[in-house]
Write a protein that holds these residues in place. Structure first.
Motif, PDB file in Angstrom:
ATOM      1  N   VAL A 185      -7.122  -8.089   3.341  1.00  0.00           N
ATOM      2  CA  VAL A 185      -6.422  -7.118   3.981  1.00  0.00           C
ATOM      3  C   VAL A 185      -6.835  -5.709   3.378  1.00  0.00           C
ATOM      4  O   VAL A 185      -7.277  -4.941   3.874  1.00  0.00           O
ATOM      5  N   ASN A 186      -6.869  -5.840   1.785  1.00  0.00           N
ATOM      6  CA  ASN A 186      -7.134  -4.425   1.350  1.00  0.00           C
ATOM      7  C   ASN A 186      -8.674  -4.143   1.295  1.00  0.00           C
ATOM      8  O   ASN A 186      -9.050  -3.052   1.623  1.00  0.00           O
TER       9      ASN A 186
ATOM     10  N   SER B   5      -9.353  -3.021   5.222  1.00  0.00           N
ATOM     11  CA  SER B   5      -8.684  -1.764   5.507  1.00  0.00           C
ATOM     12  C   SER B   5      -9.060  -0.865   4.588  1.00  0.00           C
ATOM     13  O   SER B   5      -8.343   0.442   4.648  1.00  0.00           O
ATOM     14  N   TYR B   6      -9.838  -1.206   3.635  1.00  0.00           N
ATOM     15  CA  TYR B   6     -10.250  -0.139   2.483  1.00  0.00           C
ATOM     16  C   TYR B   6      -9.167   0.694   1.936  1.00  0.00           C
ATOM     17  O   TYR B   6      -8.913   2.017   1.808  1.00  0.00           O
ATOM     18  N   SER B   7      -8.221  -0.195   1.500  1.00  0.00           N
ATOM     19  CA  SER B   7      -6.905   0.019   0.862  1.00  0.00           C
ATOM     20  C   SER B   7      -7.230  -0.413  -0.660  1.00  0.00           C
ATOM     21  O   SER B   7      -7.776  -1.277  -0.874  1.00  0.00           O
TER      22      SER B   7
ATOM     23  N   THR C 158       0.777  -1.111   0.027  1.00  0.00           N
ATOM     24  CA  THR C 158      -0.022   0.077  -0.092  1.00  0.00           C
ATOM     25  C   THR C 158       0.910   1.245  -0.036  1.00  0.00           C
ATOM     26  O   THR C 158       0.378   2.391  -0.787  1.00  0.00           O
TER      27      THR C 158
END
Ligand SMILES: [Zn+2]
Ligand SMILES: [Zn+2]
Length: 305
Positions: free
Chosen positions: A103-104, A107-109, A77
């Motif tokens: 994970v993305n 975590s709004y990534s 990121t």
């Protein structure tokens, strides 16, 4: 090419050692960096060692235990914030796609560059271009864990300039043909064979970077005749039983693999947190009894290959 260790501790970090992460610095060869494993704090270690995330071309993970992968979301990121965007390839055992996507999502990534994920399930060639070939083989650990053999392809021979000069052959664009081994005719009518003026072929370098493993046949195959072998040595040899039970190697195991594979040089890493840097001599000496050209990695140590 240079190999820089960003983390050398097994399982969890200590005040002296971060967890597993190694940069193969190919900036001279191809303007890029390759990363092997990505333990927690890898991006900060990269900054300290002056390696730019933007230069990362391929990340290879040996396996998905936390001490080899918990730094990955941050690396991926943060790389999105870099100016010069380029595609990144991630090569790792099956499961990595789910990890990255989960994970993305949670975590709004998101990533601003193309990420090409290659999931490994079996042995094979995982990367090849005109410069390098990388082969992966399954090792013996508690979870699927791969070792990598990195082969630099032989470089063409250089022209023997001194010999050209001795024979009064002028320099010029015809030298490109001579370098390819072609036969040319000079302005004065002489016929010159390129093959008569070529030096030795520049042999490509070979190295093996292995993940967590007990001593096994696949390690010997990956490390066959390499210039440099990176092998884990979690424990001293007195704790061999404990090491094997947990899918790890000792100093003597690592040295034995280096010897059996006819490697030129061994670098031990993935050292148990039970040891501090003062124990390095003792650990290296154990290995040296079996394989003389052994060293132990510390964080930020760089080895020229
Ligand atoms: Zn580990
Ligand atoms: Zn492991």
């Amino acid at each position: 090419m240079n190999l820089t260790f960003l983390g050398t501790s097994a399982g969890s970090p200590t005040a002296e050692r971060n967890v597993s992460s190694i940069v193969l610095d190919l900036r001279q060869e191809r303007g890029k960096l390759w990363l092997f494993d990505c333990g927690e704090t890898t991006q900060m270690q990269m900054q300290k060692a002056k390696f730019s995330l933007a230069k990362l071309e391929i990340i290879f993970l040996t396996h998905l235990h936390g001490d080899h992968v918990f730094g990955l979301p941050g690396v991926l990121t943060s790389r999105s914030l870099m100016q010069n965007q380029s595609a990144l390839t991630l090569i790792a055992p099956k499961g990595i796609k789910q990890l990255v996507e989960t994970v993305n999502e949670i975590s709004y990534s998101w990533l601003t560059y193309p990420l090409n994920i290659i999931e490994l399930e079996e042995n094979g060639i995982v990367f090849e271009d005109n410069q390098f070939q990388v082969e992966a083989k399954l090792l013996q650990h508690r979870v699927p864990c791969f070792g990598y053999r990195i082969i630099e392809k032989d470089l063409p021979a250089n022209l023997d300039i001194e010999k050209l000069r001795q024979d009064n052959i002028p320099m010029g664009s015809h030298c490109d043909d001579l370098k390819k081994g072609k036969t040319i005719t000079l302005n004065d009518g002489r016929i010159i064979k390129g093959s008569d003026y070529l030096g030795n072929i520049n042999n490509g370098r070979k190295l093996a970077i292995l993940g967590d493993t007990i001593a096994c046949e696949a390690s010997i195959e990956l490390a066959k005749d390499v210039d440099l072998l990176v092998h884990e040595a979690t424990q001293e040899h007195a704790l061999a039983e404990k090491a094997i039970e947990r899918g790890h190697s000792t100093t003597v195991h690592a040295a034995t693999i280096a010897k059996q594979a006819n490697a030129k040089r061994l670098i031990m890493t993935h050292i148990s947190p039970r040891y501090n840097l003062n124990d390095n001599d003792k650990l290296v000496n154990e290995a040296k009894n079996v394989f003389a050209n052994t060293e132990i990695a510390i964080d930020f140590a760089t080895f020229r290959v």
